[in-house]
Scaffold this active site. Structure first.
Site, PDB file in Angstrom:
ATOM      1  N   ARG A 123       0.839  -1.193   0.000  1.00 16.92           N
ATOM      2  CA  ARG A 123       0.000   0.000   0.000  1.00 16.92           C
ATOM      3  C   ARG A 123       0.876   1.245   0.000  1.00 16.92           C
ATOM      4  O   ARG A 123       1.908   1.277   0.697  1.00 16.92           O
ATOM      5  CB  ARG A 123      -0.902   0.054   1.256  1.00 16.92           C
ATOM      6  CG  ARG A 123      -2.140  -0.804   1.184  1.00 16.92           C
ATOM      7  CD  ARG A 123      -3.182  -0.262   0.183  1.00 16.92           C
ATOM      8  NE  ARG A 123      -4.328  -1.147   0.036  1.00 16.92           N
ATOM      9  CZ  ARG A 123      -4.459  -2.076  -0.912  1.00 16.92           C
ATOM     10  NH1 ARG A 123      -3.518  -2.259  -1.807  1.00 16.92           N
ATOM     11  NH2 ARG A 123      -5.550  -2.820  -0.992  1.00 16.92           N
ATOM     12  N   HIS A 143      -0.454   0.090  -9.911  1.00 18.61           N
ATOM     13  CA  HIS A 143      -1.312  -0.706  -9.003  1.00 18.61           C
ATOM     14  C   HIS A 143      -1.951  -1.898  -9.751  1.00 18.61           C
ATOM     15  O   HIS A 143      -3.167  -2.078  -9.731  1.00 18.61           O
ATOM     16  CB  HIS A 143      -2.386   0.184  -8.354  1.00 18.61           C
ATOM     17  CG  HIS A 143      -2.875  -0.367  -7.041  1.00 18.61           C
ATOM     18  ND1 HIS A 143      -3.231   0.431  -5.970  1.00 18.61           N
ATOM     19  CD2 HIS A 143      -3.058  -1.641  -6.603  1.00 18.61           C
ATOM     20  CE1 HIS A 143      -3.622  -0.337  -4.958  1.00 18.61           C
ATOM     21  NE2 HIS A 143      -3.524  -1.603  -5.328  1.00 18.61           N
ATOM     22  N   GLU A 158      -2.730   8.171  -5.569  1.00 14.63           N
ATOM     23  CA  GLU A 158      -2.966   7.360  -6.776  1.00 14.63           C
ATOM     24  C   GLU A 158      -4.066   7.976  -7.625  1.00 14.63           C
ATOM     25  O   GLU A 158      -5.133   8.278  -7.089  1.00 14.63           O
ATOM     26  CB  GLU A 158      -3.329   5.920  -6.378  1.00 14.63           C
ATOM     27  CG  GLU A 158      -2.138   5.202  -5.776  1.00 14.63           C
ATOM     28  CD  GLU A 158      -2.346   3.704  -5.582  1.00 14.63           C
ATOM     29  OE1 GLU A 158      -3.331   3.140  -6.087  1.00 14.63           O
ATOM     30  OE2 GLU A 158      -1.493   3.092  -4.917  1.00 14.63           O
TER      31      GLU A 158
HETATM   32  P1  NAD Z   1      -1.831 -10.557   5.324  1.00 10.85           P
HETATM   33  O1  NAD Z   1      -2.774  -9.991   6.312  1.00 10.85           O
HETATM   34  O2  NAD Z   1      -1.945 -12.000   4.963  1.00 10.85           O
HETATM   35  O3  NAD Z   1      -0.321 -10.305   5.798  1.00 10.85           O
HETATM   36  C1  NAD Z   1       0.101  -9.109   6.368  1.00 10.85           C
HETATM   37  C2  NAD Z   1       1.227  -9.450   7.326  1.00 10.85           C
HETATM   38  O4  NAD Z   1       1.742  -8.219   7.846  1.00 10.85           O
HETATM   39  C3  NAD Z   1       0.767 -10.295   8.537  1.00 10.85           C
HETATM   40  O5  NAD Z   1       1.579 -11.446   8.663  1.00 10.85           O
HETATM   41  C4  NAD Z   1       0.945  -9.357   9.725  1.00 10.85           C
HETATM   42  O6  NAD Z   1       1.361 -10.049  10.894  1.00 10.85           O
HETATM   43  C5  NAD Z   1       2.045  -8.429   9.221  1.00 10.85           C
HETATM   44  N1  NAD Z   1       2.072  -7.141   9.906  1.00 10.85           N
HETATM   45  C6  NAD Z   1       1.031  -6.383  10.328  1.00 10.85           C
HETATM   46  N2  NAD Z   1       1.485  -5.264  10.917  1.00 10.85           N
HETATM   47  C7  NAD Z   1       2.835  -5.316  10.863  1.00 10.85           C
HETATM   48  C8  NAD Z   1       3.865  -4.455  11.296  1.00 10.85           C
HETATM   49  N3  NAD Z   1       3.585  -3.315  11.925  1.00 10.85           N
HETATM   50  N4  NAD Z   1       5.146  -4.821  11.055  1.00 10.85           N
HETATM   51  C9  NAD Z   1       5.441  -5.974  10.417  1.00 10.85           C
HETATM   52  N5  NAD Z   1       4.506  -6.860  10.009  1.00 10.85           N
HETATM   53  C10 NAD Z   1       3.215  -6.525  10.221  1.00 10.85           C
HETATM   54  O7  NAD Z   1      -1.956  -9.637   4.024  1.00 10.85           O
HETATM   55  P2  NAD Z   1      -1.580 -10.012   2.532  1.00 10.85           P
HETATM   56  O8  NAD Z   1      -2.761 -10.608   1.865  1.00 10.85           O
HETATM   57  O9  NAD Z   1      -0.278 -10.714   2.509  1.00 10.85           O
HETATM   58  O10 NAD Z   1      -1.427  -8.537   1.918  1.00 10.85           O
HETATM   59  C11 NAD Z   1      -0.331  -7.712   2.279  1.00 10.85           C
HETATM   60  C12 NAD Z   1      -0.491  -6.324   1.704  1.00 10.85           C
HETATM   61  O11 NAD Z   1      -0.593  -6.371   0.281  1.00 10.85           O
HETATM   62  C13 NAD Z   1      -1.752  -5.580   2.155  1.00 10.85           C
HETATM   63  O12 NAD Z   1      -1.397  -4.236   2.415  1.00 10.85           O
HETATM   64  C14 NAD Z   1      -2.630  -5.593   0.966  1.00 10.85           C
HETATM   65  O13 NAD Z   1      -3.501  -4.501   0.966  1.00 10.85           O
HETATM   66  C15 NAD Z   1      -1.609  -5.494  -0.135  1.00 10.85           C
HETATM   67  N6  NAD Z   1      -2.098  -5.912  -1.439  1.00 10.85           N
HETATM   68  C16 NAD Z   1      -1.761  -5.151  -2.527  1.00 10.85           C
HETATM   69  C17 NAD Z   1      -2.218  -5.516  -3.780  1.00 10.85           C
HETATM   70  C18 NAD Z   1      -1.867  -4.718  -5.010  1.00 10.85           C
HETATM   71  O14 NAD Z   1      -2.639  -4.704  -5.943  1.00 10.85           O
HETATM   72  N7  NAD Z   1      -0.728  -4.076  -5.067  1.00 10.85           N
HETATM   73  C19 NAD Z   1      -3.042  -6.645  -3.916  1.00 10.85           C
HETATM   74  C20 NAD Z   1      -3.327  -7.416  -2.805  1.00 10.85           C
HETATM   75  C21 NAD Z   1      -2.855  -7.037  -1.556  1.00 10.85           C
END
Ligand code: NAD
Length: 305
Positions: free
Chosen positions: A232, A279, A261
């Site tokens: 993000r 994105h 964005e």
């Molecule tokens: P997820 O919830 O499975 O994993 C997130 C991880 O981050 C978890 O393991 C959590 O423990 C960890 N976390 C939370 N706070 C933290 C902190 N302060 N420090 C370190 N680790 C921390 O999520 P995901 O499905 O793996 O998605 C991850 C990110 O990718 C999200 O922000 C999501 O919005 C983004 N995403 C982006 C796109 C895109 O199009 N670019 C698509 C899908 C997801």
């Protein structure tokens, strides 16, 4: 399950629609307007949206038998979850549908940075042959720092192993079992930043993670380090990233997401050592198909009770 009606308000993959056809009457109206939605929603038991349709409080209050709002994708920013909860309507999404797709995009950006693919591509298309300019970095034996090892971070780790990389992970919420299963070393953020050749961010954007990577973090990174953000915008402070890149403090960066964005007049546009995508990390036909199937199955479960 008699007479259940599902409104498909945004275009979703056919496979998701097929899943529903034997349990409900499916109405496909992917050009429905805000006003029409408020009028017709009273007839539906479920609605599927992607990002175009906003399921606002007004829509939810106009619903009479709506049981479930399904977002065939990751976030639910376009659904008023609070209003839905107040009315006892379930909101579901499919966060797992895009994990592999986003992990593959992340690997693509890492490879593009390491081998200068996007800038070399531009050069060749300008009829240049600048072989010396594009000396690359081999990933084999390098250290990948994964910040946030959830669904996507784990998939990135798995893929990085095929490239012979070692992984350091920073995630305060990860269990020892999950770390052991993936064969990663869990460290604090400082250790990760100091020791990684390539870093990739996969945390959600929260008050805790906003500007998690800013000047103090860039200052302790390895000199030629790369950092990638396909999570993000705002997790990396762009102003400080620009400074770190333009002063040669770090080697390169790859972004799929931005503080604003679409980004406008972003100074990062002028740098050769950045790879930028609009994105699209989650945009594959496979991820969209899986999202549609997952939410269709969630709707079926609710209809079955
Ligand atoms: P997820 O919830 O499975 O994993 C997130 C991880 O981050 C978890 O393991 C959590 O423990 C960890 N976390 C939370 N706070 C933290 C902190 N302060 N420090 C370190 N680790 C921390 O999520 P995901 O499905 O793996 O998605 C991850 C990110 O990718 C999200 O922000 C999501 O919005 C983004 N995403 C982006 C796109 C895109 O199009 N670019 C698509 C899908 C997801």
């Amino acid at each position: 399950m008699d007479n259940m009606k599902v409104l498909i308000a945004d275009q979703i993959n056919e496979k998701g629609i097929d899943e529903l056809k034997d349990v409900a009457e499916v109405v496909n109206n992917t050009s429905i307007t805000k006003e029409e939605l408020v009028t017709v929603i009273k007839d539906f038991d479920a609605i599927i949206v992607r990002s175009r349709t906003k399921v606002t409080r007004e829509v939810i209050e106009a619903a009479e038998k709506l049981k479930i709002i399904a977002r065939a994708g990751v976030g639910v920013d376009n659904v008023d979850v609070e209003a839905a909860t107040e009315h006892g309507i379930m909101v579901v999404n499919a966060p797992e549908s895009t994990s592999i797709t986003v992990a593959e995009h992340t690997m693509g950006i890492i490879l593009s940075l390491a081998r200068k693919i996007s800038i070399a591509d531009k050069s060749v298309k300008e009829s240049k042959w600048e072989k010396k300019k594009f000396m690359g970095l081999e990933l084999n034996g390098k250290t990948l720092g994964v910040i946030g090892m959830g669904r996507i971070g784990s998939q990135v780790v798995t893929r990085s192993k095929a490239f012979g990389m070692d992984a350091l992970v920073y995630d305060p919420y990860i269990t020892e079992e999950a770390a052991a299963e993936l064969g990663v070393t869990v460290v604090d953020l400082e250790t990760l930043l100091k020791n990684s050749d390539v870093m990739t961010v996969h945390v959600p954007l929260t008050p805790e993670t906003k500007h998690l990577i800013a000047k103090p973090q860039f200052d302790i990174m390895k000199e030629n380090a790369f950092i990638v953000n396909c999570a993000r915008g705002g997790i990396i402070k762009e102003e400080d990233l620009y400074e770190a890149l333009s002063t040669g403090k770090i080697g390169g960066a790859g972004l799929d997401v931005y503080e604003e964005e679409p980004p406008k007049n972003n100074p990062l546009f002028g740098l050769d050592n950045v790879v930028l995508t609009p994105h699209i990390a989650a945009s594959t036909a496979e991820a969209q198909r899986d999202a549609a199937i997952i939410v269709a199955n969630e709707i079926k479960k609710v209809f079955k009770g």
